[in-house]
Design an enzyme around this catalytic site. Structure first.
Site, PDB file in Angstrom:
ATOM      1  N   ASP A  86      54.324  49.970  61.900  1.00 32.85           N
ATOM      2  CA  ASP A  86      53.871  51.229  62.493  1.00 32.85           C
ATOM      3  C   ASP A  86      53.795  52.303  61.407  1.00 32.85           C
ATOM      4  O   ASP A  86      54.454  52.207  60.367  1.00 32.85           O
ATOM      5  CB  ASP A  86      54.801  51.668  63.623  1.00 32.85           C
ATOM      6  CG  ASP A  86      56.225  51.937  63.163  1.00 32.85           C
ATOM      7  OD1 ASP A  86      56.779  51.074  62.453  1.00 32.85           O
ATOM      8  OD2 ASP A  86      56.785  53.005  63.497  1.00 32.85           O
ATOM      9  N   GLU A 122      59.608  51.884  63.807  1.00 34.20           N
ATOM     10  CA  GLU A 122      60.580  52.422  62.854  1.00 34.20           C
ATOM     11  C   GLU A 122      60.450  53.925  62.706  1.00 34.20           C
ATOM     12  O   GLU A 122      61.460  54.640  62.570  1.00 34.20           O
ATOM     13  CB  GLU A 122      60.396  51.743  61.487  1.00 34.20           C
ATOM     14  CG  GLU A 122      61.482  52.093  60.460  1.00 34.20           C
ATOM     15  CD  GLU A 122      61.189  53.341  59.640  1.00 34.20           C
ATOM     16  OE1 GLU A 122      62.100  53.820  58.929  1.00 34.20           O
ATOM     17  OE2 GLU A 122      60.051  53.844  59.725  1.00 34.20           O
TER      18      GLU A 122
END
Length: 486
Positions: A123, A190
Site C-alpha cells: 500500500d 502499513e
C-alpha cells in the site's frame, strides 16, 4: 626542587597518562564490519524494471478512512503478482489473510531451525491533492526514463515487495533450496497502522506456534554523508523504533469580555505550558541503539572523531551537546516534544472558556507513557491543566550480538562493500513492530542507497528510484536469503 617545578612535572605526568589512556582505545579499536563476500548475481534488469514499473500503476492507496480503500486496485495488484511470478506461486505455499495480506512460505530442509521472515507492504500514501502537477512524471505512471523508475511506491515500499519476489524468482531458477523455512509477508495497510495486514499475519503465526529467528522489514537505508567523520555511506539497520504518543493538554474556566482579562487567561496558561515543555525538554542520554550506532561507526571515523567516540566515558557530555544541535541527532538521544495542534477562541473580543493543545511525542526505549505524563505534569506545574497521554511505547530492542544481526550486515556488505553497516534507532513506525511477539529479533532496513532529498520524496512529490538502486535491492534480498541458510 622548587614547588612550581614539581607541580609542572606532576602535571606533565598526568597529561602523559591521560594521552596514553585515551590514545590506546583509539589505536586499538577494531572494525565491526564483516569482509564483503561479493557473489556474481546476474539479474534480468529489463524484466525487473518492467515489473516494478507496472506495480506502480496500481493505485493501492491507504486512507485513514478505510471506507475510501479501492479494493479493486488491490485485487488487480494481486492478479499482477500471480501473473508476473508464476514460479513463486507454484513452488511456495501462498495464503491470504483478511483477503489482501499475502503470506508466502518456502519450506526448508531442516525443520529444527527457526524460520526467517522478510516483510514489506504494497500500500502507498495518497498524493496530496493539488500537488499532482508538481510531479515531473505522473505519480502512478511507473514511467521509466534516464534509468529511473518514477511513481508512488518506488521507495516506500513496492520496491521491497517486488524486490523480494524478483529475488525469489532468481533463486528458484537457480535451483536454490533453503535450509530453514522462509516466510515472506506483504502487508496492505502499513501506512495506516497495519492492523488488518501485518498485525493479523503475526497473530496467525502466533496461533500456529511459529517463532522467527529474525524478521526484516523496511526502515533505515544506506545514507550518504550521514555521520560526521565517516566518509563512507552508512547503512543503518533499525533495531528498535521509537514509541508514538499524543499528549492532550486542556483547561476550562470562565471566559468574559476581552476588555477585562484576568492576568492568566486559558490561552496564556496553555501557551505557557507548551513554552515550559519546549524549554525544559526530556533528558538526553546516549544509550541503547544510539550508543550502538556510534560503537559501530567509530572504528571507521577519521582520527579526531574516532578519538572522541572511543573515549565516550570522558567525552559523553560533549558528544550529547553536539548531537542536540540538530533535530535528527537530538531525536536519537531523547524523547521528543512536538506541539502540533492548538485550539482556543472564536471571537476576537471574547476570552475563550476552553483552551487545548495536542503534543506528539516520540518515546525513547525505556520511557513509559506514565513517565511521559509525570514529566509533563511536573514541568508545566499547573494543577488547572488536565493532561491525558495515549499511544504506544517504543518497541523492544533487538540484539546486535550473534548471527541474526550479522546476517543482515553480511548481506548488505556483499552488495554495498564500501558501506558501513550499523544499528540505529528508527524514528518512524513500520510493520516490524507487529512481529515482535513472534520473532526473537526484528530489524528494519531498506537496501537502497539514498540521499536526504530521497528521504523527503518518500511520502512527497517526485518519488523515484534509480534502476541501479533497485537492482541492488534485489541482490540484497538474494544475499540475505542465502546467508540466512548457510
Amino acid at each position: 626542587m622548587k614547588k612550581w617545578k614539581l607541580f609542572i612535572l606532576i602535571l606533565v605526568a598526568f597529561l602523559l597518562i591521560f594521552i596514553f589512556v585515551t590514545a590506546f582505545p583509539t589505536m586499538t579499536i577494531d572494525s565491526k564490519q564483516p569482509a564483503s563476500q561479493k557473489a556474481e548475481i546476474n539479474i534480468n534488469q529489463e524484466e525487473a524494471v518492467k515489473h516494478l514499473s507496472e506495480a506502480i500503476t496500481y493505485k493501492t492507496i491507504s486512507y485513514q478512512d478505510r471506507e475510501k480503500f479501492d479494493y479493486k486496485e488491490f485485487d488487480r495488484f494481486i492478479d499482477f503478482l500471480q501473473h508476473s511470478y508464476p514460479s513463486v506461486h507454484k513452488e511456495l505455499d501462498v495464503e491470504r489473510i483478511n483477503d489482501y495480506a499475502l503470506m508466502f512460505r518456502w519450506e526448508g530442509k531442516d525443520q529444527s531451525k527457526k524460520p526467517v521472515g522478510l516483510t514489506s507492504h504494497y500500500d502507498v500514501v495518497p498524493v496530496l491533492q493539488g500537488t499532482e502537477e508538481n510531479w515531473e512524471q505522473a505519480p502512478f505512471s511507473g514511467t521509466v526514463i534516464d534509468e529511473k523508475i518514477w511513481g508512488r511506491g518506488t521507495l516506500d515500499d513496492k520496491v521491497g515487495v517486488i524486490g523480494i519476489l524478483q529475488a525469489l524468482d532468481y533463486l528458484l531458477e537457480e535451483g536454490f533450496k533453503p535450509e530453514r523455512d522462509m516466510y515472506f509477508m506483504f502487508g496492505f495497510d502499513e501506512e495506516v497502522g497495519g492492523d488488518l495486514g501485518a498485525s493479523a499475519m503475526a497473530e496467525t503465526l502466533k496461533e500456529r506456534g511459529i517463532q522467527f529467528e529474525f524478521v526484516l522489514d523496511e526502515g533505515g537505508a544506506i545514507v550518504e554523508n550521514m555521520v560526521p567523520g565517516v566518509k563512507s555511506p552508512v547503512g543503518v539497520v533499525g533495531i528498535s523504533e521509537k514509541g508514538s504518543a499524543t499528549a492532550a493538554l486542556s483547561i476550562e474556566g470562565s471566559g468574559g469580555h476581552s476588555s477585562q482579562p484576568k492576568s492568566r487567561t486559558n490561552i496564556g496558561r496553555i501557551a505557557g505550558a507548551i513554552a515550559k515543555l519546549e524549554e525544559t525538554q526530556f533528558q538526553e542520554d546516549l544509550k541503547g541503539p544510539g550508543e550502538d550506532l556510534f560503537e559501530y561507526v567509530a572504528p571507521e571515523m577519521d582520527f579526531g572523531m574516532k578519538y572522541i567516540f572511543s573515549n565516550k566515558w570522558i567525552f559523553e557530555p560533549i558528544i550529547e551537546k553536539v548531537l542536540l544541535q540538530q533535530p535528527a541527532s537530538a531525536a536519537l538521544i531523547r524523547t521528543t516534544i512536538a506541539p502540533t495542534i492548538f485550539q482556543a477562541g472564536e471571537q476576537y473580543n471574547a476570552l475563550p472558556e476552553q483552551a487545548s493543545a495536542v503534543i506528539n511525542l516520540r518515546l525513547m526505549p525505556g520511557d513509559s507513557l506514565e513517565d511521559v505524563k509525570n514529566f509533563i505534569e511536573k514541568t508545566i506545574d499547573d494543577e488547572e491543566i488536565k493532561v491525558e497521554v495515549k499511544g504506544s511505547e517504543a518497541t523492544k530492542v533487538s540484539s546486535v550480538e550473534g548471527e541474526p544481526f550479522q546476517t543482515v550486515q553480511q548481506a548488505a556488505r556483499n552488495v554495498y562493500d564500501e558501506a558501513v553497516i550499523a544499528p540505529y534507532l528508527m524514528f518512524a513506525g513500520s510493520d516490524a513492530k507487529h512481529y515482535d511477539s513472534v520473532s526473537d529479533n526484528t530489524y528494519r532496513f531498506l537496501p537502497v542507497q539514498i540521499t536526504s532529498e530521497d528521504l523527503n520524496r518518500m511520502h512527497g512529490t517526485n518519488e523515484h528510484i534509480s534502476a541501479e538502486n533497485y537492482i541492488n535491492a534485489i541482490k540484497f534480498y538474494v544475499e540475505i536469503i542465502k546467508v540466512s541458510n548457510q
